[in-house]
Motif scaffolding. Sequence first.
Motif, PDB file in Angstrom:
ATOM      1  N   GLU A  21       0.844  -1.205   0.000  1.00 38.93           N
ATOM      2  CA  GLU A  21       0.000   0.000   0.000  1.00 38.93           C
ATOM      3  C   GLU A  21       0.881   1.258   0.000  1.00 38.93           C
ATOM      4  N   HIS A  50      -5.117  10.743  -4.341  1.00 34.56           N
ATOM      5  CA  HIS A  50      -5.175   9.285  -4.210  1.00 34.56           C
ATOM      6  C   HIS A  50      -3.937   8.722  -3.501  1.00 34.56           C
ATOM      7  N   GLU A  54      -3.888   5.936  -0.356  1.00 34.97           N
ATOM      8  CA  GLU A  54      -3.086   4.709  -0.237  1.00 34.97           C
ATOM      9  C   GLU A  54      -2.288   4.704   1.081  1.00 34.97           C
ATOM     10  N   HIS A  57      -4.553   3.441   3.636  1.00 34.77           N
ATOM     11  CA  HIS A  57      -4.681   1.974   3.594  1.00 34.77           C
ATOM     12  C   HIS A  57      -3.506   1.333   4.337  1.00 34.77           C
ATOM     13  N   GLU A  98      -4.035  -1.433  -9.762  1.00 32.58           N
ATOM     14  CA  GLU A  98      -5.130  -1.739  -8.834  1.00 32.58           C
ATOM     15  C   GLU A  98      -5.533  -3.219  -8.921  1.00 32.58           C
ATOM     16  N   ASN A 101      -3.116  -5.203  -7.016  1.00 32.31           N
ATOM     17  CA  ASN A 101      -3.328  -5.069  -5.570  1.00 32.31           C
ATOM     18  C   ASN A 101      -4.530  -5.906  -5.118  1.00 32.31           C
ATOM     19  N   GLN A 131     -11.291  -2.451  -2.935  1.00 36.95           N
ATOM     20  CA  GLN A 131     -10.671  -2.728  -4.232  1.00 36.95           C
ATOM     21  C   GLN A 131     -11.693  -2.695  -5.367  1.00 36.95           C
ATOM     22  N   GLU A 134     -11.874   0.896  -6.056  1.00 29.75           N
ATOM     23  CA  GLU A 134     -10.647   1.415  -6.674  1.00 29.75           C
ATOM     24  C   GLU A 134     -10.554   0.985  -8.143  1.00 29.75           C
TER      25      GLU A 134
HETATM   26 FE1  FEO Z   1      -4.930   0.560  -1.528  1.00 35.22          FE
HETATM   27 FE2  FEO Z   1      -5.506   1.368  -4.526  1.00 35.22          FE
HETATM   28  O1  FEO Z   1      -5.370   0.074  -3.196  1.00 35.22           O
END
Ligand code: FEO
Length: 183
Positions: A21, A50, A54, A57, A98, A101, A131, A134
């Motif tokens: 992240e 953005h 992250e 996160h 993404e 991830n 997610q 995202e």
């Molecule tokens: Fe934290 Fe864009 O995933």
Amino acid sequence: MNTNRLSKTLTAALNAQMTKEAHASQIYLAYAAWASSQGFGGVSNFLFRHAQEERNHMMKILEYILKRGAEVHVTAIPAPPENPANINSCFEKVFAHEVDNTESVYKLVKMSLEEEDWATWSFMQWFVKEQVEEETLALELMDKIKVAGGEKIGPDALYLLDKDMETTSGEVKSALEVTAVNP
Ligand code: FEO
């Protein structure tokens, strides 16, 4: 008395996800700086916002590891990939990142299921939902540029797209909020 409520495997995987992240944040940061240097202030603004998301996160996972009595390993963050060649490729790279991830999040969900660690399984459900949002957000970026001409986007459309991105929210409506009268 052992107060650690996380297995060694899950501790390692959660720490790796925490770094992932942080890496995502660095990627958005790098692309935001690139967009700004190219004169795309709106795209840059969106990507900077953005990058912060992250980081949030990353913090959620760090906090969770601590709360479960396990050890946090703050490590070096890998460097972001090369700058994109253009805005089209920038949005494509964001989407690919993404998806990557999401796969990593799914692995953690699977591991927690196999270990019957329901606390971690439950914690990770927030990331599963996040997610979806995202990826949707990244898909919407790709749709915007496709409508504006894709790789052949002209300067006028690019100008309008950039202006639009300045106010584009980082949040998307979840499919669960949608109704027939409020699509
Ligand atoms: Fe934290 Fe864009 O995933």
